[in-house]
Design a protein around this motif. Structure first.
Motif, PDB file in Angstrom:
ATOM      1  N   ASP A 186       0.838  -1.205   0.000  1.00  0.00           N
ATOM      2  CA  ASP A 186       0.000   0.000   0.000  1.00  0.00           C
ATOM      3  C   ASP A 186       0.873   1.255   0.000  1.00  0.00           C
ATOM      4  O   ASP A 186       0.645   2.193  -0.774  1.00  0.00           O
ATOM      5  CB  ASP A 186      -0.920   0.039   1.227  1.00  0.00           C
ATOM      6  N   LEU A 187       1.869   1.263   0.869  1.00  0.00           N
ATOM      7  CA  LEU A 187       2.770   2.415   0.954  1.00  0.00           C
ATOM      8  C   LEU A 187       3.596   2.573  -0.311  1.00  0.00           C
ATOM      9  O   LEU A 187       3.856   3.689  -0.758  1.00  0.00           O
ATOM     10  CB  LEU A 187       3.678   2.291   2.170  1.00  0.00           C
ATOM     11  N   GLU A 188       4.007   1.452  -0.898  1.00  0.00           N
ATOM     12  CA  GLU A 188       4.773   1.520  -2.145  1.00  0.00           C
ATOM     13  C   GLU A 188       3.923   2.104  -3.277  1.00  0.00           C
ATOM     14  O   GLU A 188       4.417   2.879  -4.091  1.00  0.00           O
ATOM     15  CB  GLU A 188       5.317   0.150  -2.516  1.00  0.00           C
ATOM     16  N   VAL A 189       2.652   1.733  -3.321  1.00  0.00           N
ATOM     17  CA  VAL A 189       1.756   2.292  -4.341  1.00  0.00           C
ATOM     18  C   VAL A 189       1.623   3.804  -4.144  1.00  0.00           C
ATOM     19  O   VAL A 189       1.714   4.572  -5.108  1.00  0.00           O
ATOM     20  CB  VAL A 189       0.368   1.600  -4.308  1.00  0.00           C
ATOM     21  N   ILE A 190       1.426   4.247  -2.906  1.00  0.00           N
ATOM     22  CA  ILE A 190       1.310   5.686  -2.642  1.00  0.00           C
ATOM     23  C   ILE A 190       2.618   6.392  -2.991  1.00  0.00           C
ATOM     24  O   ILE A 190       2.616   7.448  -3.640  1.00  0.00           O
ATOM     25  CB  ILE A 190       0.903   5.949  -1.174  1.00  0.00           C
ATOM     26  N   HIS A 191       3.740   5.805  -2.603  1.00  0.00           N
ATOM     27  CA  HIS A 191       5.050   6.396  -2.894  1.00  0.00           C
ATOM     28  C   HIS A 191       5.273   6.509  -4.403  1.00  0.00           C
ATOM     29  O   HIS A 191       5.689   7.559  -4.912  1.00  0.00           O
ATOM     30  CB  HIS A 191       6.149   5.552  -2.235  1.00  0.00           C
ATOM     31  N   VAL A 246      -4.026  -0.248  -7.413  1.00  0.00           N
ATOM     32  CA  VAL A 246      -4.216   1.162  -7.055  1.00  0.00           C
ATOM     33  C   VAL A 246      -5.636   1.376  -6.523  1.00  0.00           C
ATOM     34  O   VAL A 246      -5.832   2.054  -5.512  1.00  0.00           O
ATOM     35  CB  VAL A 246      -3.910   2.090  -8.249  1.00  0.00           C
ATOM     36  N   TRP A 247      -6.635   0.765  -7.179  1.00  0.00           N
ATOM     37  CA  TRP A 247      -8.013   0.859  -6.688  1.00  0.00           C
ATOM     38  C   TRP A 247      -8.135   0.266  -5.286  1.00  0.00           C
ATOM     39  O   TRP A 247      -8.833   0.817  -4.425  1.00  0.00           O
ATOM     40  CB  TRP A 247      -8.991   0.159  -7.643  1.00  0.00           C
ATOM     41  N   ALA A 248      -7.466  -0.849  -5.034  1.00  0.00           N
ATOM     42  CA  ALA A 248      -7.523  -1.493  -3.713  1.00  0.00           C
ATOM     43  C   ALA A 248      -6.914  -0.593  -2.643  1.00  0.00           C
ATOM     44  O   ALA A 248      -7.446  -0.468  -1.531  1.00  0.00           O
ATOM     45  CB  ALA A 248      -6.813  -2.847  -3.749  1.00  0.00           C
ATOM     46  N   VAL A 249      -5.801   0.053  -2.951  1.00  0.00           N
ATOM     47  CA  VAL A 249      -5.174   0.966  -1.996  1.00  0.00           C
ATOM     48  C   VAL A 249      -6.080   2.180  -1.766  1.00  0.00           C
ATOM     49  O   VAL A 249      -6.239   2.634  -0.631  1.00  0.00           O
ATOM     50  CB  VAL A 249      -3.763   1.396  -2.457  1.00  0.00           C
ATOM     51  N   LEU A 250      -6.709   2.674  -2.824  1.00  0.00           N
ATOM     52  CA  LEU A 250      -7.634   3.788  -2.670  1.00  0.00           C
ATOM     53  C   LEU A 250      -8.775   3.414  -1.733  1.00  0.00           C
ATOM     54  O   LEU A 250      -9.160   4.205  -0.867  1.00  0.00           O
ATOM     55  CB  LEU A 250      -8.180   4.229  -4.029  1.00  0.00           C
TER      56      LEU A 250
END
Length: 115
Positions: free
Chosen positions: A5-10, A96-100
């Motif tokens: 999750d953090l890697e996707v945001i980063h 990305v949708w899952a992290v959102l």
């Protein structure tokens, strides 16, 4: 949040600022370029030092950081075509949708706590 999750945001920050290159950061993300950079450094620090052996880590998030995460992910989802995610981010669009979704759930808890 999980490491992924953090890697996707980063990676979202990196792609929006350095890849797509949005110019009106304050308007589109609700934060100044400096605030986005500070947030990116915070996430990088967690990725570099946190113990993810239990799957997730607890991070002190402010309401503004959660809103910024949501804005980053939404802008990315609007800015990339489906086939670009894997190449540009290293994650597929579904990730990305899952992290959102996760960010929205955390945002509700942090920004709008039940009284």
């Amino acid at each position: 949040l999980r490491r992924e999750d953090l890697e996707v945001i980063h990676q979202s920050i990196n792609e929006l600022i350095n890849g797509i290159g949005i110019s009106d950061v304050k308007i589109r993300l609700g934060a100044s370029a400096e605030e986005v950079e500070n947030f990116e450094q915070k996430i990088k620090g967690v990725l570099d030092t946190a113990d993810f052996s239990k799957g997730e880590v607890n991070i002190e998030w402010s309401c503004i950081e959660m809103q910024l995460s949501k804005s980053l992910l939404c802008e990315l989802l609007k800015g990339l075509d489906h086939f670009e995610f894997e190449t540009r981010l290293g994650f597929n669009e579904e990730s990305v949708w899952a992290v959102l979704k996760t960010v929205r759930e955390h945002l509700d808890v942090i920004c709008y706590p039940k009284r």
